[in-house]
Design an enzyme around this catalytic site. Structure first.
Site, short mmCIF file in Angstrom:
data_model
loop_
_atom_site.label_atom_id
_atom_site.label_comp_id
_atom_site.label_asym_id
_atom_site.label_seq_id
_atom_site.Cartn_x
_atom_site.Cartn_y
_atom_site.Cartn_z
N TYR A 39 80.22 -23.76 2.34
CA TYR A 39 81.07 -22.65 1.91
C TYR A 39 81.16 -22.64 0.39
CZ TYR A 39 85.09 -19.50 1.76
OH TYR A 39 85.94 -18.45 1.51
N TYR A 43 91.54 -23.26 0.15
CA TYR A 43 90.58 -24.15 0.82
C TYR A 43 90.79 -25.55 0.25
CZ TYR A 43 86.13 -25.00 3.29
OH TYR A 43 85.16 -25.42 4.17
P1 NAI Z 1 84.11 -23.75 14.72
O1 NAI Z 1 85.52 -24.04 15.10
O2 NAI Z 1 83.30 -22.91 15.64
O3 NAI Z 1 83.27 -25.09 14.47
C1 NAI Z 1 83.79 -26.29 14.00
C2 NAI Z 1 83.53 -27.32 15.08
O4 NAI Z 1 83.69 -28.62 14.57
C3 NAI Z 1 84.48 -27.19 16.27
O5 NAI Z 1 83.71 -27.00 17.44
C4 NAI Z 1 85.18 -28.54 16.29
O6 NAI Z 1 85.46 -28.94 17.60
C5 NAI Z 1 84.13 -29.42 15.64
N1 NAI Z 1 84.59 -30.70 15.11
C6 NAI Z 1 85.64 -30.93 14.28
N2 NAI Z 1 85.74 -32.26 14.02
C7 NAI Z 1 84.71 -32.86 14.69
C8 NAI Z 1 84.28 -34.21 14.83
N3 NAI Z 1 84.92 -35.21 14.23
N4 NAI Z 1 83.19 -34.46 15.60
C9 NAI Z 1 82.54 -33.46 16.21
N5 NAI Z 1 82.90 -32.17 16.12
C10 NAI Z 1 83.99 -31.88 15.37
O7 NAI Z 1 84.21 -23.11 13.27
P2 NAI Z 1 83.12 -22.59 12.21
O8 NAI Z 1 83.93 -21.90 11.18
O9 NAI Z 1 82.04 -21.85 12.87
O10 NAI Z 1 82.57 -23.91 11.55
C11 NAI Z 1 81.22 -24.34 11.60
C12 NAI Z 1 80.74 -24.70 10.20
O11 NAI Z 1 80.68 -23.52 9.41
C13 NAI Z 1 81.65 -25.66 9.45
O12 NAI Z 1 80.88 -26.56 8.69
C14 NAI Z 1 82.39 -24.73 8.50
O13 NAI Z 1 82.89 -25.38 7.35
C15 NAI Z 1 81.27 -23.76 8.17
N6 NAI Z 1 81.67 -22.51 7.53
C16 NAI Z 1 82.59 -21.68 8.13
C17 NAI Z 1 82.98 -20.50 7.51
C18 NAI Z 1 83.97 -19.60 8.17
O14 NAI Z 1 84.48 -18.68 7.51
N7 NAI Z 1 84.26 -19.75 9.45
C19 NAI Z 1 82.44 -20.11 6.19
C20 NAI Z 1 81.43 -21.03 5.67
C21 NAI Z 1 81.10 -22.19 6.32
#
Ligand code: NAI
Length: 286
Positions: free
Chosen positions: A172, A182
């Site tokens: 991000y 953030y």
């Molecule tokens: P999401 O909630 O779909 O995905 C995050 C996942 O990480 C969840 O499934 C959660 O259960 C898992 N998780 C957390 N701690 C964990 C651990 N210790 N071991 C295994 N799994 C764990 O949300 P999102 O937003 O799609 O996130 C996916 C990636 O995208 C992340 O790296 C996030 O920082 C990145 N991202 C998200 C943005 C957004 O606006 N949603 C923007 C830019 C990047």
């Protein structure tokens, strides 16, 4: 043979991990996912009960198949690292072999090798705190879950990744520009992840000609993002100020991931690829 992908960080059908799984499945890859242990039961039962069937639909009308769901907690590398209170926790005790090393061993026993590794997870317990008010513990937890987790996954998967494979993560823009809200060291964690992408690209490239890239994605109303609390504002801000004034679809990030994992991207490694309607290129909001 089709490619086999392991996607860490899928626990529902709203996030980037799910969209990446879908795009890779659409391109013919076999899909394995790693699901955070506390979210495992609800994810598996929702899958079984057909709750995700609508979002599993591929273009040809068939449903995306997830060949196997592995419980995973990417903050623990091996069983010795797991503290007693976590071991005793009901949700963790009900699953087994969920440290990074054990998950990779299981994948190796089940399938032998993989071609594509995706890291789509992040966690920062103090994300809602200002960086200047973040505790050491909170900062290190953010780095552990959001940055080192990627090094650990790649380190353990590398020996079973096929030559010419591809690895990617999600980052991000808060890593390089000020994004108030953030907090908790999450901006630092993303900066580390991007720097590590370059160094890991060198190491994995020289070792096995594996490419390592990261997608800097625009805002999406995922479960994790909603927990941070300012996501609707970021989505509105992007819609107003980005060169492309349109909604950003998770599928657009998924398609970029499929491209990066494919031979079409055979000379791209060590890169931060923006998939954000161009917002990163703006100097001022207009
Ligand atoms: P999401 O909630 O779909 O995905 C995050 C996942 O990480 C969840 O499934 C959660 O259960 C898992 N998780 C957390 N701690 C964990 C651990 N210790 N071991 C295994 N799994 C764990 O949300 P999102 O937003 O799609 O996130 C996916 C990636 O995208 C992340 O790296 C996030 O920082 C990145 N991202 C998200 C943005 C957004 O606006 N949603 C923007 C830019 C990047």
């Amino acid at each position: 043979r089709g490619k086999r992908a392991f996607i860490a960080g899928v626990a529902d059908d709203n996030g980037y991990g799910w969209a990446i799984a879908k795009s890779l499945a659409e391109a013919g890859a076999e899909i394995l996912v790693g699901t955070w242990v506390p979210a495992l039961n609800i994810f598996e039962s929702s899958l079984r009960r057909g709750k995700f069937d609508e979002s599993r639909k591929l273009q040809d009308g068939s449903l995306m198949k997830i060949t196997k769901v592995y419980p995973l907690d990417a903050v623990y590398d091996s069983p010795e690292d797991v503290p007693e209170d976590v071991k005793a926790n009901k949700r963790y005790a009900g699953a087994s072999n969920w440290t990074v090393q054990e998950v990779v061993e299981s994948v190796k026993n089940d399938f032998g090798t993989i071609d594509i590794l995706v890291h789509s997870l992040a966690n920062g317990p103090e994300v809602s705190k200002l960086l200047s008010e973040t505790s050491r513990k909170g900062y290190l937890a953010a780095i552990s879950a959001s940055s080192y987790s990627y090094i650990s996954l790649l380190k353990h998967f590398l020996p079973i990744m096929n030559q010419g494979g591809s690895s990617l993560s999600l980052t991000y823009i808060a890593s390089e520009r000020i994004i108030p809200g953030y907090g908790g060291g999450m901006s630092s964690a993303k900066a580390a992840l991007e720097s590590d992408t370059r160094v890991l690209a060198f190491e994995a490239g020289r070792k096995k000609r594996i490419r390592v890239n990261t997608i800097s994605a625009g805002p999406l109303g995922s479960r994790a993002a909603k927990a941070i609390g300012f996501i609707d504002m970021m989505i509105d801000y992007s819609f107003t100020n980005a060169p492309l004034q349109k909604e950003l679809h998770a599928e657009e990030v998924g398609n970029t991931a499929a491209f990066l994992a494919s031979p079409l991207a055979s000379a791209i490694t060590g890169s931060v690829i923006y998939v954000d309607n161009g917002l990163n290129a703006m100097g001022v909001g207009v």
